[in-house]
Design an enzyme around this catalytic site. Structure first.
Site, PDB file in Angstrom:
ATOM      1  N   CYS A 196       0.862  -1.180   0.000  1.00  0.00           N
ATOM      2  CA  CYS A 196       0.000   0.000   0.000  1.00  0.00           C
ATOM      3  C   CYS A 196       0.902   1.235   0.000  1.00  0.00           C
ATOM      4  O   CYS A 196       2.128   1.129   0.136  1.00  0.00           O
ATOM      5  CB  CYS A 196      -0.878   0.002   1.244  1.00  0.00           C
ATOM      6  N   THR A 218      -6.139   0.773  11.872  1.00  0.00           N
ATOM      7  CA  THR A 218      -6.395   0.897  10.427  1.00  0.00           C
ATOM      8  C   THR A 218      -6.423  -0.444   9.689  1.00  0.00           C
ATOM      9  O   THR A 218      -6.825  -0.493   8.525  1.00  0.00           O
ATOM     10  CB  THR A 218      -5.317   1.787   9.756  1.00  0.00           C
ATOM     11  N   GLU A 259       0.622  -0.251  16.389  1.00  0.00           N
ATOM     12  CA  GLU A 259      -0.253   0.857  15.987  1.00  0.00           C
ATOM     13  C   GLU A 259      -1.191   1.257  17.134  1.00  0.00           C
ATOM     14  O   GLU A 259      -1.424   2.442  17.382  1.00  0.00           O
ATOM     15  CB  GLU A 259      -1.083   0.498  14.742  1.00  0.00           C
TER      16      GLU A 259
END
Length: 310
Positions: free
Chosen positions: A15, A167, A129
């Protein structure tokens, strides 16, 4: 009978946030020379990390391992406010490779916190994260990992309560947990755009399409990669045998026995070179044809930080 056809999911693999993070380390190595220190694996992929190690990156968890005045890169997963403050205090030359979409969540948490909000965070305990996002505030952020956790959350007040998510979650699982959160706290503030990123969503949608047409799904990704794990899990939920491999050597011929169509995808941190090696190995097991699925073409690009642009 062995495999006849490999169906490639579209999109799959890197990504924009992963691309940028790896670029930051490579540009830093080119500009400042080795060693470049990186806090935590830059992205959760064994091949990428080993490749950067061979070029002079040193991966650490504790900033005490970094010598004074060194160049330090924060991983794509983001860091807490405390880690940023410690890096400043120690005088490192810092480049922040936090994914801009993770950063967006950090900024939202910081802004709403100043307005007196507490938070429910949907995510996986211990994931870097989650530690980074929860570490944007000193208190008042409550982690839920599954629906049953929602009943156990007791915020200090419910007048000002907001929800954020990691996410890289399962889109469907997160939606189910979000429903439970909204039922318990009907006036909770939700993000204008969901926090689960475009790449996570697109790769999961592609696996849903892929799973209709294949007998087995192979996901290229490392065991620590949240989004890769979710892809393998999703295929299983849809009733298709699914296996995750870090590289072609982990493929087991018995997984393919009696399976004529093999679905192949890769997590957002897995490089295409690994996918190509898996295709070659599958062909050596007898697969004859490779076909790409129709799918979304991703055009997202994130710029490099100032001071590293070519």
């Amino acid at each position: 009978m062995g495999p006849q056809e490999i169906l490639l999911a579209e999109p799959r693999g890197f990504c924009a946030g992963v691309d940028r993070a790896i670029d930051i380390v490579e540009h830093a190595l080119a500009k400042f020379g080795a060693p470049i220190y990186v806090r935590h694996e830059i992205v959760h992929n064994t091949f990428v990390v080993n490749d950067l190690k061979s070029k002079g990156a040193i991966f650490i968890e504790d900033l005490a391992e970094v010598p004074p005045g060194a160049t330090l890169v924060f991983s794509a997963h983001g860091v807490s406010k405390a880690v940023k403050q410690e890096a400043d205090a120690r005088g490192f030359h810092v480049f922040d490779a936090t994914c801009p979409l993770v950063n967006k969540v950090h900024m939202e948490v910081a802004k709403l916190s100043r307005e007196g909000y507490e938070f429910i965070m949907i995510g996986h305990k211990g994931h870097p994260e989650v530690e980074g996002t929860m570490g944007q505030v000193d208190r008042g952020i409550h982690l839920v990992e599954e629906v049953s956790d929602v009943a156990r959350v007791h915020p200090g007040q419910t007048e000002r309560l907001a929800v954020v998510t990691q996410t890289t979650l399962s889109v469907d699982d997160a939606a189910e947990i979000m429903e439970a959160v909204k039922q318990r706290f009907p006036s909770i503030r939700q993000p204008k755009q969901q926090d689960i990123c475009y790449a996570t969503q697109n790769r999961q949608d592609a696996v849903k399409m892929l799973s209709r047409d294949v007998d087995v799904v192979i996901v290229v990704g490392s065991p620590t990669s949240s989004n890769s794990n979710r892809l393998a899990e999703l295929a299983r939920k849809l009733g298709v045998d699914s296996y995750m491999v870090d590289n072609a050597d982990e493929l087991q011929p018995q997984w393919l026995e009696g399976k004529s169509r093999i679905g192949l995808t890769a997590g957002a941190s897995a490089p295409d070179v690994l996918v190509q090696e898996v295709i070659a190995r599958l062909k050596s097991f007898g697969a004859l044809a490779v076909r790409r699925m129709e799918g979304i073409q991703e055009t997202v690009k994130f710029p490099l930080p100032k001071g590293l642009k070519a």
